[in-house]
Design a protein around this motif. Structure first.
Motif, mmCIF file in Angstrom:
data_model
loop_
_atom_site.group_PDB
_atom_site.id
_atom_site.type_symbol
_atom_site.label_atom_id
_atom_site.label_comp_id
_atom_site.label_asym_id
_atom_site.label_seq_id
_atom_site.Cartn_x
_atom_site.Cartn_y
_atom_site.Cartn_z
ATOM 1 N N GLN A 206 -3.330 -30.541 -11.683
ATOM 2 C CA GLN A 206 -3.499 -29.140 -12.070
ATOM 3 C C GLN A 206 -4.214 -29.048 -13.404
ATOM 4 O OE1 GLN A 206 0.076 -26.908 -13.086
ATOM 5 N NE2 GLN A 206 1.200 -28.788 -13.540
ATOM 6 N N TYR B 219 -3.868 -26.408 -16.209
ATOM 7 C CA TYR B 219 -3.083 -25.230 -16.581
ATOM 8 C C TYR B 219 -3.943 -24.157 -17.228
ATOM 9 C CZ TYR B 219 0.368 -22.289 -18.824
ATOM 10 O OH TYR B 219 1.103 -21.213 -19.240
ATOM 11 N N TYR C 5 1.085 -18.006 -12.382
ATOM 12 C CA TYR C 5 1.054 -19.470 -12.416
ATOM 13 C C TYR C 5 2.267 -20.035 -13.127
ATOM 14 C CZ TYR C 5 -1.165 -24.009 -12.154
ATOM 15 O OH TYR C 5 -1.457 -25.312 -11.839
ATOM 16 N N ASP C 6 2.831 -21.089 -12.520
ATOM 17 C CA ASP C 6 3.978 -21.781 -13.087
ATOM 18 C C ASP C 6 3.683 -23.266 -12.992
ATOM 19 O OD1 ASP C 6 7.589 -21.810 -12.389
ATOM 20 O OD2 ASP C 6 6.344 -22.982 -13.758
ATOM 21 N N ARG C 7 3.317 -23.877 -14.108
ATOM 22 C CA ARG C 7 2.884 -25.277 -14.056
ATOM 23 C C ARG C 7 4.023 -26.221 -13.691
ATOM 24 N NH1 ARG C 7 1.696 -26.750 -20.405
ATOM 25 N NH2 ARG C 7 3.693 -26.097 -21.252
ATOM 26 N N ALA D 205 -4.957 -19.329 -9.332
ATOM 27 C CA ALA D 205 -3.926 -18.293 -9.401
ATOM 28 C C ALA D 205 -4.383 -17.158 -10.306
ATOM 29 C CB ALA D 205 -2.629 -18.881 -9.928
ATOM 30 N N TRP D 206 -4.118 -15.938 -9.864
ATOM 31 C CA TRP D 206 -4.478 -14.746 -10.621
ATOM 32 C C TRP D 206 -3.227 -13.927 -10.932
ATOM 33 C CZ3 TRP D 206 -9.503 -14.794 -11.940
ATOM 34 C CH2 TRP D 206 -10.380 -15.525 -11.149
ATOM 35 N N LYS E 228 -5.486 -22.305 -14.591
ATOM 36 C CA LYS E 228 -4.518 -21.809 -13.611
ATOM 37 C C LYS E 228 -4.921 -22.275 -12.217
ATOM 38 C CE LYS E 228 -2.258 -19.465 -16.778
ATOM 39 N NZ LYS E 228 -2.951 -19.986 -17.978
ATOM 40 N N THR E 229 -5.262 -23.537 -12.118
ATOM 41 C CA THR E 229 -5.764 -24.094 -10.873
ATOM 42 C C THR E 229 -5.012 -25.364 -10.514
ATOM 43 O OG1 THR E 229 -7.963 -23.187 -11.297
ATOM 44 C CG2 THR E 229 -7.812 -24.975 -9.700
#
Length: 122
Positions: free
Chosen positions: A69, A71, A29-31, A24-25, A74-75
């Motif tokens: 994930q 965090y 990103y929302d974990r 995510a760029w 952001k992946t």
């Protein structure tokens, strides 16, 4: 820049494994809310999600697929094992949710990737 970029798709024989990644760029990103969907026919169907930090799986992949994930990076990942031809689909990641309803409802998700193709041959 495309906000979500998937990778890791490809062709594999039945029984094989693949690991999908989605980066995510742009601060989206929302974990608490990350997911993988797939489209085998007309509709996108939920595969797996981390929803309020709890993992959820569709019954068809439970025990074979694992969502995780990182965090810091952001992946979000989808480890897919024991693949079979019915898993053949375009796989999409999704990030950010409306915090209502169920995780596998497509309207929940704010941002979608462009998809990565997974093809499983028998």
């Amino acid at each position: 820049q495309v906000p979500l970029v998937e990778s890791g798709g490809g062709s594999v024989q039945a029984g094989g494994s693949l690991r999908l990644s989605c980066v995510a760029w742009g601060g989206i990103y929302d974990r608490n809310c990350v997911a993988w969907f797939r489209r085998r026919r007309a509709e996108r169907e939920g595969v797996a999600a981390i929803w309020m930090l709890t993992p959820y799986y569709d019954a068809s992949v439970k025990g074979r697929f694992t969502i995780s994930q990182d965090y810091e990076k952001k992946t979000v990942y989808l480890q897919m094992n024991s693949l079979n031809p019915t898993d053949t689909a375009m796989y999409y990641c999704a990030v950010g949710c409306q915090y209502g309803g169920n995780w596998d409802e497509t309207w929940q998700w704010k941002t979608w990737g462009q998809g990565t193709q997974v093809t499983v041959s028998s």
